[in-house]
Design a protein around this motif. Structure first.
Motif, short mmCIF file in Angstrom:
data_model
loop_
_atom_site.label_atom_id
_atom_site.label_comp_id
_atom_site.label_asym_id
_atom_site.label_seq_id
_atom_site.Cartn_x
_atom_site.Cartn_y
_atom_site.Cartn_z
N GLU A 1 -6.59 39.63 -16.25
CA GLU A 1 -5.88 40.65 -15.48
C GLU A 1 -6.79 41.77 -14.99
O GLU A 1 -6.56 42.33 -13.92
CB GLU A 1 -4.71 41.23 -16.28
CG GLU A 1 -5.08 41.98 -17.55
CD GLU A 1 -5.16 41.05 -18.75
OE1 GLU A 1 -5.20 41.57 -19.88
OE2 GLU A 1 -5.18 39.83 -18.57
N PHE A 2 -7.84 42.13 -15.74
CA PHE A 2 -8.71 43.22 -15.28
C PHE A 2 -9.34 42.86 -13.94
O PHE A 2 -9.30 43.64 -12.98
CB PHE A 2 -9.78 43.51 -16.33
CG PHE A 2 -10.89 44.41 -15.84
CD1 PHE A 2 -10.60 45.65 -15.28
CD2 PHE A 2 -12.21 44.02 -15.96
CE1 PHE A 2 -11.62 46.48 -14.83
CE2 PHE A 2 -13.23 44.86 -15.51
CZ PHE A 2 -12.93 46.08 -14.95
N THR B 1 -12.87 45.98 -19.84
CA THR B 1 -12.87 44.99 -20.93
C THR B 1 -13.38 45.60 -22.23
O THR B 1 -13.47 44.92 -23.24
CB THR B 1 -13.76 43.79 -20.57
OG1 THR B 1 -15.10 44.24 -20.36
CG2 THR B 1 -13.26 43.11 -19.30
N THR C 1 2.26 47.92 -11.42
CA THR C 1 1.94 46.90 -12.41
C THR C 1 3.00 46.83 -13.49
O THR C 1 3.97 47.60 -13.49
CB THR C 1 0.55 47.16 -13.02
OG1 THR C 1 0.16 46.04 -13.81
CG2 THR C 1 0.54 48.42 -13.86
N ILE D 1 1.43 41.09 -14.91
CA ILE D 1 0.81 40.23 -15.91
C ILE D 1 1.29 38.79 -15.74
O ILE D 1 2.46 38.53 -15.48
CB ILE D 1 1.10 40.78 -17.34
CG1 ILE D 1 0.16 40.17 -18.37
CG2 ILE D 1 2.54 40.57 -17.72
CD1 ILE D 1 -1.25 40.69 -18.25
N VAL E 1 -5.11 49.26 -17.29
CA VAL E 1 -6.04 48.13 -17.42
C VAL E 1 -7.29 48.34 -16.58
O VAL E 1 -8.41 48.10 -17.03
CB VAL E 1 -5.34 46.80 -17.04
CG1 VAL E 1 -6.36 45.71 -16.74
CG2 VAL E 1 -4.41 46.36 -18.15
N PHE F 1 0.67 48.13 -18.82
CA PHE F 1 -0.62 47.69 -18.29
C PHE F 1 -1.15 48.63 -17.20
O PHE F 1 -2.04 48.28 -16.45
CB PHE F 1 -0.51 46.27 -17.73
CG PHE F 1 -0.26 45.24 -18.80
CD1 PHE F 1 -1.31 44.56 -19.39
CD2 PHE F 1 1.03 44.97 -19.24
CE1 PHE F 1 -1.09 43.62 -20.38
CE2 PHE F 1 1.27 44.04 -20.23
CZ PHE F 1 0.20 43.36 -20.81
#
Length: 698
Positions: free
Chosen positions: A202-203, A101, A89, A166, A96, A93
C-alpha cells in the motif's frame, strides 16, 4: 494508425536544459537542439520543429506522426510544483504515505532526512469501509462520510483527488463507488490506485496514485496546449507519448495516467541504445546517456533494456534506495545522477569538489552561456579543458565565453582549494566522471553483472565528451557513439513500439493454484494492454506473460517468463520448475531441500506491443585506413594530466573504415566526441564512431 517505413516521423524530447528534435524522413534524420523554455515548454518544440522542417524542405502538414517525451512530470514531483491534491483512504491508513516502511536507508545517520509526503496530513481524509486481503468486503463503504468529504473538498482550492483503499488491487469496487459518489459533487480529476497501480504494497501504491493526481491537471493542460498549437500550425497527424516502460501511448491515456510519463525521456534513450545494439549484434551493452541536467546508466542484454516495476524520484540521498518517493509502475531500469552539462560544481565543508544535483539548466545556464549564470557548471569545465569549441556549440547557436568559465571556476572552486582554474576544471571533470563510474559499478553489482566486457553506447549532448574517460575508469574497451548521439533520446522515440504493460497483484501459493482464476486474470490483463496498443496501431501485436514469484516469507519477487497460452492443472509443476530455474540464474542456486517451503505468485504481468522487425546486423569494424586530423587545438588529456596538441576532425567528412589515433576530437553539430590518448576512433558502416582501447583485440 499503422506505422510504415516511409512515414515522416518527428520525435520531441523536453529535457531540463535542451529540447531535442529529431525528424525521420524515410530514413534520413534531421535534428536540432533548442534551449528548453521553462515558462512555456511547448514553445521549444515548435521552435525546433520549424528548424528541422526547414532543413528537410517540408511543411508541418507533411508530418505523419509526432512522438513526445518530457521530464515535466518528473520535475513537478521533484520541485513540488503540482496541484493541491486531496487523498482519500481507508480509515486507519491516513498516515501510510508519511510513515513509509520504517526502514532506515542510512543505518547510522542520526539526522537522516526523509522526503516529506507529497500530500500533507491536513489534505488526507479517511473513510470507513474495508476490503479484505482476498478481495472480500469486510465493512461497507461509508458513503455518507464520503459525501461530507466531497463538500469539504469543494469548499477548498483542491484541483485533484486521489483515492487509495486497502487491498483495492484485489477488489476495486469501493474505489469505483467512491469515485461515483465524489463525482456527483466535484468537477475534478479523480485517480484510483486500482487503475493507476493495481499492485500489492500500500505504501508504494498510495504514493503512486497521489503522484498521478498531483501532476494530472498540469500535464492535462500542457498536453491540451500542445495539441491545440500543433493544429493551429496546420499539423493533421496524431500525437503519441512515450511512457516510462518504453512504449507509446495516446495523449488521452497520458493525460489520465501522467505518472507513466515520469521517466519517458530516459526511456527513449534506452530504446535508442537497444536499437544500436541490435544493429551491431551486441548482446551485452552499457547505455550511457548524459545530457544537460542528469546522466543515466542502463544495462541492455539481448537487445532489451532491463525493466522494473517500481523506481524512486526525488531521492534525498544520492545512491540510497528508500530515500526517495516510490513510483510503482513498469519502467526501464536505470540509475540516474545529477551530473549533466549544466550541473553546478562547488566545494563542500570538507574541501572536496562536488557536482550537482543542482543544475543551471537553460535559465540562466552555465557561466559560459552569457545568460546571467555566474556559477561554474560541468560545461564550463569542459570548455576550459578544450573539449568544446566556443564558436560551434549547439551548431553555433550559442556562443560560449571561456573567460566567464575561467572566472566562475576560479572564484567558486580554484580559490577555495588554492588551485589554478585549469587544475580546478580538471578536478571538476574527474569528480563527475568518477561519480558516474561509481554509479555504474553500483548498478552492475546490484544486478550481479560484470560490465568490463560490455560495449558502452554513449549519447546525449555531453556523453561523447566524457565517454572515453568513463571507459578508462570502468575498464571498458569499446564504446560506440552513434549518428545523432546528441539527440539520442528523441531518435529513440522514433524506434519505440506501441506498447503497454498491464499488471495485477493476486497473492496465491502455487500449491493452491487456481487455473480458472489465473486464466481469467491474464485474459483481463491482455484485454487492457491490447486496448492501449490498438489505439495506436492496427499491426500485429506481440505479448509477453510474466509472473512475479518468490519463496513464501521473502520480501521481494523475481520475474518468471511464462508461455502465452491458457494454463492447465498440469502446469503447476512447470511453474515451480520455471521459478527455480530463474531463481538460480539470479542468485546462483535455488533453495532446495527444505520440506514444505512454499512458492508464491504475487503479481501477473502482460506486456503487449506491436511487432517491429529487428534491423539488419553488421559486425563492428576495427578500421583498415589510418586518417590524420586536418587541424589541431589544445585539449587537456587526463592520462597525460596536461594540455596536448590534439587533432580535430569533422565527423561529416569521415568515411567508413577510417581510423583516427587518439588524442583527437571529432566534432559535429550537436556534440563532440573526445578520443583520449588511450583510445583510437574507427568509423563504422553507418557513420557510428567506435572508440577502441589501443592494443585491445576483440
Amino acid at each position: 494508425m499503422n506505422a510504415k517505413s516511409n512515414d515522416i516521423r518527428l520525435g520531441a524530447d523536453i529535457g531540463g536544459t535542451f529540447t531535442d528534435i529529431a525528424l525521420d524522413v524515410r530514413g534520413t534524420i534531421y535534428s536540432t537542439k533548442v534551449l528548453t523554455n521553462y515558462t512555456a515548454p511547448e514553445q521549444a518544440i515548435f521552435d525546433g520543429i520549424d528548424i528541422v522542417l526547414r532543413d528537410a524542405g517540408l511543411s508541418i502538414t507533411d508530418l505523419d506522426i509526432v512522438i513526445h517525451g518530457t521530464t515535466l512530470a518528473t520535475n513537478a514531483l521533484i520541485e513540488r510544483r503540482g496541484a493541491r491534491t486531496a487523498f482519500i483512504t481507508t480509515e486507519g491508513f491516513r498516515d501510510v504515505i508519511e510513515m513509509r516502511t520504517e526502514s532506515r536507508f542510512e543505518q547510522y545517520d542520526l539526522n537522516m532526512r526523509l522526503p516529506p509526503p507529497l500530500i500533507p496530513r491536513e489534505d488526507r481524509f479517511a473513510v470507513a469501509g474495508r476490503i479484505g486481503a482476498q478481495g472480500q468486503e469486510l465493512l461497507a463503504l461509508d458513503e455518507a462520510a464520503l459525501a461530507q468529504i466531497a463538500d469539504t473538498i469543494a469548499g477548498s482550492d483542491f484541483r485533484a483527488v486521489a483515492i487509495g483503499f486497502i487491498h483495492s488491487y484485489m477488489n476495486p469496487a469501493h474505489e469505483e463507488r467512491a469515485r461515483a459518489v465524489l463525482a456527483k459533487k466535484l468537477d475534478l480529476p479523480i485517480s484510483l490506485s486500482s487503475e493507476v497501480s493495481p499492485q500489492m504494497r500500500e505504501f508504494e501504491r498510495f504514493n503512486t496514485v497521489c503522484a498521478n493526481a498531483y501532476v494530472r491537471p498540469q500535464m492535462a493542460d500542457y498536453l491540451a496546449r500542445l495539441q491545440s498549437r500543433l493544429k493551429e500550425m496546420g499539423a493533421k497527424c496524431p500525437v503519441f507519448m512515450i511512457h516510462s516502460g518504453g512504449g507509446l501511448i495516446s495523449v488521452e491515456t497520458a493525460a489520465e495516467f501522467p505518472v507513466r510519463l515520469v521517466e519517458s525521456g530516459p526511456a527513449g534513450g534506452a530504446i535508442f541504445a537497444a536499437d544500436v545494439a541490435a544493429r551491431f549484434d551486441l548482446k551485452k551493452v552499457l547505455s550511457y546517456d548524459m545530457g544537460g541536467t542528469t546522466a543515466k546508466i542502463c544495462l541492455i542484454e539481448d537487445f532489451t533494456p532491463q525493466t522494473a516495476r517500481t523506481f524512486e524520484v526525488a531521492r534525498t540521498y544520492r545512491f540510497s534506495k528508500g530515500s526517495g518517493m516510490p513510483i510503482s509502475i513498469p519502467v526501464i531500469e536505470m540509475i540516474e545522477i545529477g551530473a549533466g552539462g549544466g550541473s553546478i560544481a562547488w566545494v563542500d565543508a570538507m574541501g572536496r569538489i562536488q557536482t550537482g544535483p543542482e543544475s543551471a539548466g537553460s535559465e540562466p545556464g552555465p557561466a559560459c552561456y552569457g545568460r546571467g549564470g555566474d556559477r561554474p557548471a560541468i560545461t564550463d569545465a569542459d570548455l576550459m579543458l578544450g573539449k568544446l569549441d566556443p564558436d560551434n556549440f549547439a551548431g553555433g547557436s550559442i556562443r560560449l565565453d571561456p573567460n566567464a568559465s575561467s572566472a566562475a571556476i576560479g572564484r567558486d572552486v580554484g580559490d577555495r582549494l588554492s588551485l589554478a582554474p585549469l587544475s580546478a576544471a580538471f578536478g571538476i571533470c574527474e569528480v563527475v566522471d568518477e561519480n558516474m563510474a561509481n554509479a555504474a559499478r553500483v548498478h552492475a553489482v546490484e544486478n550481479g553483472k560484470d560490465i568490463s566486457n560490455n560495449v558502452m553506447i554513449a549519447f546525449g549532448g555531453a556523453a561523447p565528451l566524457h565517454a572515453a574517460r568513463l571507459c578508462e575508469k570502468l575498464g571498458v574497451n569499446q564504446c560506440l557513439v552513434p549518428q545523432g548521439a546528441g539527440v539520442g533520446s528523441a531518435i529513440g522515440f522514433l524506434k519505440a513500439p506501441f506498447g503497454y504493460e498491464a499488471l495485477a497483484s493476486k497473492l496465491v501459493r502455487v500449491s493452491q493454484f487456481d487455473v480458472d482464476d489465473a486464466n481469467k486474470t491474464i485474459a483481463d490483463l491482455k484485454a487492457t494492454a491490447e486496448r492501449f496498443v490498438s489505439s495506436g496501431t492496427d499491426g500485429q501485436i506481440l505479448r509477453e506473460i510474466t509472473a512475479f514469484m518468490r519463496y513464501a516469507g521473502q520480501g521481494w519477487e523475481i520475474p518468471v517468463p511464462l508461455p502465452d497460452r491458457p494454463f492447465t492443472k498440469a502446469d503447476v509443476a512447470a511453474l515451480k520448475d520455471s521459478f527455480r530455474d530463474c531463481y538460480a540464474r539470479f542468485f546462483g542456486r535455488a533453495i532446495d531441500g527444505l520440506d514444505g517451503l512454499e512458492i508464491e505468485i504475487v503479481t501477473w504481468s502482460v506486456k503487449a506491443q506491436d511487432h517491429r522487425p529487428r534491423p539488419e546486423a553488421h559486425k563492428i569494424s576495427h578500421g583498415n585506413r589510418d586518417v590524420a586530423a586536418t587541424a589541431t587545438r589544445q585539449v587537456f588529456d587526463p592520462t597525460a594530466a596536461r594540455m596536448l596538441e590534439t587533432g580535430l576532425a569533422d565527423r561529416a567528412s569521415l568515411k567508413p573504415g577510417d581510423r583516427l589515433h587518439g588524442p583527437v576530437v571529432i566534432v559535429e553539430r550537436e556534440t563532440s566526441t573526445v578520443v583520449t590518448s588511450s583510445f583510437d576512433a574507427v568509423i563504422q558502416h553507418d557513420g557510428s564512431i567506435l572508440l577502441i582501447r589501443k592494443g585491445f583485440k576483440a
